[in-house]
Design an enzyme around this catalytic site. Structure first.
Site, mmCIF file in Angstrom:
data_model
loop_
_atom_site.group_PDB
_atom_site.id
_atom_site.type_symbol
_atom_site.label_atom_id
_atom_site.label_comp_id
_atom_site.label_asym_id
_atom_site.label_seq_id
_atom_site.Cartn_x
_atom_site.Cartn_y
_atom_site.Cartn_z
ATOM 1 N N SER A 45 -5.724 1.562 -12.854
ATOM 2 C CA SER A 45 -5.114 0.268 -12.538
ATOM 3 C C SER A 45 -5.095 -0.647 -13.754
ATOM 4 C CB SER A 45 -5.877 -0.406 -11.386
ATOM 5 O OG SER A 45 -7.249 -0.550 -11.726
ATOM 6 N N ASN A 60 -17.271 -3.094 -6.853
ATOM 7 C CA ASN A 60 -16.731 -3.732 -5.651
ATOM 8 C C ASN A 60 -16.977 -5.238 -5.640
ATOM 9 O OD1 ASN A 60 -16.238 -1.098 -5.103
ATOM 10 N ND2 ASN A 60 -17.620 -0.933 -3.352
ATOM 11 N N THR A 70 23.546 -32.258 10.752
ATOM 12 C CA THR A 70 22.811 -31.330 11.610
ATOM 13 C C THR A 70 23.817 -30.224 11.936
ATOM 14 O OG1 THR A 70 23.446 -32.262 13.739
ATOM 15 C CG2 THR A 70 21.540 -33.250 12.694
ATOM 16 N N HIS A 71 23.339 -29.004 12.019
ATOM 17 C CA HIS A 71 24.222 -27.843 12.223
ATOM 18 C C HIS A 71 25.287 -27.772 11.132
ATOM 19 C CE1 HIS A 71 22.546 -28.005 16.345
ATOM 20 N NE2 HIS A 71 22.729 -29.303 16.188
ATOM 21 N N SER A 79 31.147 -17.861 -16.137
ATOM 22 C CA SER A 79 31.576 -16.530 -15.710
ATOM 23 C C SER A 79 32.196 -15.826 -16.901
ATOM 24 C CB SER A 79 32.596 -16.654 -14.583
ATOM 25 O OG SER A 79 33.403 -15.503 -14.520
ATOM 26 N N LYS A 115 34.595 -21.459 -14.482
ATOM 27 C CA LYS A 115 33.396 -21.442 -13.638
ATOM 28 C C LYS A 115 32.199 -22.126 -14.265
ATOM 29 C CE LYS A 115 32.700 -19.008 -10.235
ATOM 30 N NZ LYS A 115 32.570 -19.367 -8.825
ATOM 31 N N ASN A 137 28.434 -22.355 -12.570
ATOM 32 C CA ASN A 137 27.625 -22.097 -11.368
ATOM 33 C C ASN A 137 26.218 -22.653 -11.550
ATOM 34 O OD1 ASN A 137 29.835 -20.452 -10.534
ATOM 35 N ND2 ASN A 137 28.976 -18.743 -11.696
ATOM 36 N N GLU A 163 20.496 -20.712 -6.969
ATOM 37 C CA GLU A 163 20.577 -19.383 -6.361
ATOM 38 C C GLU A 163 19.373 -18.535 -6.743
ATOM 39 O OE1 GLU A 163 24.774 -17.614 -6.647
ATOM 40 O OE2 GLU A 163 24.825 -19.496 -7.754
ATOM 41 N N TYR A 206 -15.543 -1.987 1.266
ATOM 42 C CA TYR A 206 -14.508 -1.808 0.249
ATOM 43 C C TYR A 206 -13.779 -0.495 0.465
ATOM 44 C CZ TYR A 206 -12.149 -1.050 -4.167
ATOM 45 O OH TYR A 206 -11.188 -0.810 -5.114
ATOM 46 N N GLN A 252 -7.213 -1.873 -4.301
ATOM 47 C CA GLN A 252 -6.742 -1.953 -5.682
ATOM 48 C C GLN A 252 -5.306 -2.500 -5.743
ATOM 49 O OE1 GLN A 252 -8.165 0.835 -8.627
ATOM 50 N NE2 GLN A 252 -6.128 1.696 -8.778
ATOM 51 N N LYS A 268 -3.869 -6.704 -6.202
ATOM 52 C CA LYS A 268 -3.573 -7.522 -7.385
ATOM 53 C C LYS A 268 -2.083 -7.656 -7.660
ATOM 54 C CE LYS A 268 -7.752 -5.721 -8.943
ATOM 55 N NZ LYS A 268 -7.557 -4.816 -7.778
HETATM 56 N N1 ARG Z 1 -9.954 -0.922 -9.890
HETATM 57 C C1 ARG Z 1 -10.663 -1.140 -8.708
HETATM 58 C C2 ARG Z 1 -9.971 -2.202 -7.818
HETATM 59 O O1 ARG Z 1 -9.145 -2.869 -8.315
HETATM 60 C C3 ARG Z 1 -12.034 -1.614 -9.028
HETATM 61 C C4 ARG Z 1 -13.028 -1.324 -7.947
HETATM 62 C C5 ARG Z 1 -13.276 0.129 -7.896
HETATM 63 N N2 ARG Z 1 -14.301 0.388 -6.950
HETATM 64 C C6 ARG Z 1 -14.536 1.626 -6.549
HETATM 65 N N3 ARG Z 1 -15.452 1.787 -5.681
HETATM 66 N N4 ARG Z 1 -13.885 2.639 -7.026
HETATM 67 O O2 ARG Z 1 -10.240 -2.343 -6.656
#
Ligand code: ARG
Length: 479
Positions: free
Chosen positions: A31, A117, A162-163, A284, A290, A292, A297, A324, A329, A332
């Site tokens: 990751s 974790n 309205t509408h 454009s 044009k 815009n 948008e 966990y 993962q 994020k």
């Molecule tokens: N890269 C992992 C995450 O974003 C870190 C935690 C990993 N924990 C594990 N028990 N493998 O969640």
């Protein structure tokens, strides 16, 4: 890199394994490309953890200080950029490996009592705290620009819809302010999300807690959290705060899309109520004429991602067993994408709003006297006619004008008088935009006084500091 690092575990757990990680598994497992931007938070959390371990006498003073100066050097290295092409699994293993390069074997003591974790949960919350502060500031800037625009629109009156059909006249300022309050509520929601974020997971270990006498209060204080998590199993898997944040982001998306839509309509030739500046418009490649107002948008379009991220996170969390799970993962990507999207959309919209010019001629051209039909009915109400009856009478007058193919105001006086004697003198007076808006003078209405009051309230709400102070010692740099 050590042999174990090449195996994919980065030496984090290789002892248990006989065979290296499959090449097919390595990219799925990694990751780093996503979580690399957590490096500052990872170091910050590790510094605090080293201190906590020292306080618990797990580390000697000299070990702790070696680790701390090692972390300083890792920080200086990462300041130059998180290296590309490395094989570390994630940012936590990368920082730990670099620390090993700096201080040798003692680096291996830092992870005592800690798990990735509780570490990742802490890092991400630290990042989230900073991100909410940033979004709060963008919303502040946008609301400020809208309030300036509202001030420029006090004199102008436009049709209120309205509408999407003309309803009643309103001050242009009142229309602008109708977009201010949703963003003000968004800021409240972001501030509420900050409070949910400020709970410290560190000290929860992998799931069952930490067996060393670490002072979590000291950790909390050092990292700027408000509370310490109550349950270690919950703490390592709680991503509710991300959902709160992403919901706030999704609703900002709704509001961006709605103001975007209004700006598009109102800047079109058919409406011509306002003009969005060249700096926020595009042309454009084919049609030379044009122009815009693309900013509107684009922010409307960005709402799709903001909604998708919320829906993605909720889908990720649903049905996970206690504790966990590696699925987490994925959290994020959704969070980072929402923040990145807000970073693009909010400042661009603020800039565009600052440059909007009202076109009062366009407003006047668009205003049909039928917008005053309610005011006409109110003339009768003031003469004692029940509203339902006056509604009926004015409705017939509107039909009459429509059938004759003329505007309501062009009906002869005799028609008004025969509709109801009280319309003899009063009818003409009702046909006055200014009078109509000024009649709506209750708080929240569109009279000058009510709008000025509204502006004042909005300005003072905007100036309110968050109940949880902004941490001035953190920059908004990312990556
Ligand atoms: N890269 C992992 C995450 O974003 C870190 C935690 C990993 N924990 C594990 N028990 N493998 O969640």
């Amino acid at each position: 890199m050590s042999e174990k690092a090449k195996e994919g575990g980065g030496g984090l757990w290789g002892g248990r394994f006989k065979e290296p990680m499959s090449e097919r598994m390595v990219p799925l497992n990694r990751s780093l490309d996503v979580d690399r931007r957590l490096w500052r938070e990872d170091i910050e959390g590790s510094r605090a953890w080293a201190k906590a371990l020292e306080g618990a006498q797990v580390l000697s003073a000299s070990e702790a200080s070696t680790l701390r100066s090692g972390l300083d050097r890792v920080e200086a290295r990462l300041e130059e950029g998180v290296p590309d092409g490395v094989e570390d699994e994630d940012i936590h293993s990368l920082v730990e490996r670099l620390l090993g390069e700096e201080v040798g074997e003692v680096a291996g003591k830092l992870h005592t009592g800690r798990s990735r974790n509780d570490q990742v949960a802490t890092d991400l919350r630290l990042w989230g705290l900073r991100a909410t502060e940033e979004v709060d500031a963008y919303l502040h800037e946008l609301i400020d620009a809208l309030l300036d625009l509202a001030e420029r629109g006090i004199e102008h009156i436009l049709p209120g819809y309205t509408h999407l059909q003309q309803g009643q006249p309103v001050r242009a300022a009142h229309w602008v302010l109708s977009h201010v309050w949703p963003f003000m509520r968004d800021r409240d929601r972001i501030r509420h999300a900050r409070e949910c974020i400020a709970v410290l997971p560190l000290g929860s270990g992998a799931l069952a807690g930490c067996p060393f006498p670490v002072d979590r209060e000291v950790l909390r204080e050092a990292l700027g959290f408000r509370r310490v998590s109550e349950n270690s199993m919950d703490a390592v898997s709680d991503r509710d705060w991300i959902a709160e944040f992403l919901f706030a982001g999704a609703l900002i998306g709704v509001h961006l899309s709605r103001i975007g839509e209004d700006l598009l309509l109102f800047s079109s030739r058919e409406f011509s109520f306002l003009r969005v500046g060249d700096g926020y418009s595009t042309g454009s490649s084919l049609m030379p004429q044009k122009r815009n107002p693309d900013v509107a948008e684009l922010v409307r379009g960005k709402a799709a991602r903001l909604h998708g991220n919320l829906s993605g996170l909720l889908t990720l969390l649903k049905g996970l067993p206690t504790g966990y799970n590696r699925d987490l993962q994925e959290d994020k990507g959704f969070l980072f994408d929402t923040v990145d999207t807000l970073r693009l959309a909010l400042p661009a919209l603020s800039g565009a709003v600052a440059g909007i010019e009202f076109r009062p001629e366009g407003m006047e051209r668009a205003m049909d006297p039928e917008l005053l039909a309610t005011d006409l009915a109110d003339v009768l109400v003031r003469a004692g006619v029940p509203f339902r009856t006056s509604h009926e009478i004015v409705g017939q007058l509107v039909t009459e004008a429509e059938e004759r193919g003329i505007r309501l105001t062009d009906l002869p006086d005799s028609v008004f008088e025969s509709a109801h004697p009280s319309l003899g003198a009063g009818a003409r007076d009702a046909f006055d935009w200014e009078r109509s808006v000024e009649a709506r003078n209750l708080p929240g209405g569109t009279s000058r006084r009510a709008v000025e009051e509204q502006l004042k309230t909005a300005r003072s709400r905007l100036a309110e500091p968050p109940s949880m102070p902004i941490r001035s010692n953190r920059s908004t740099r990312d990556g």
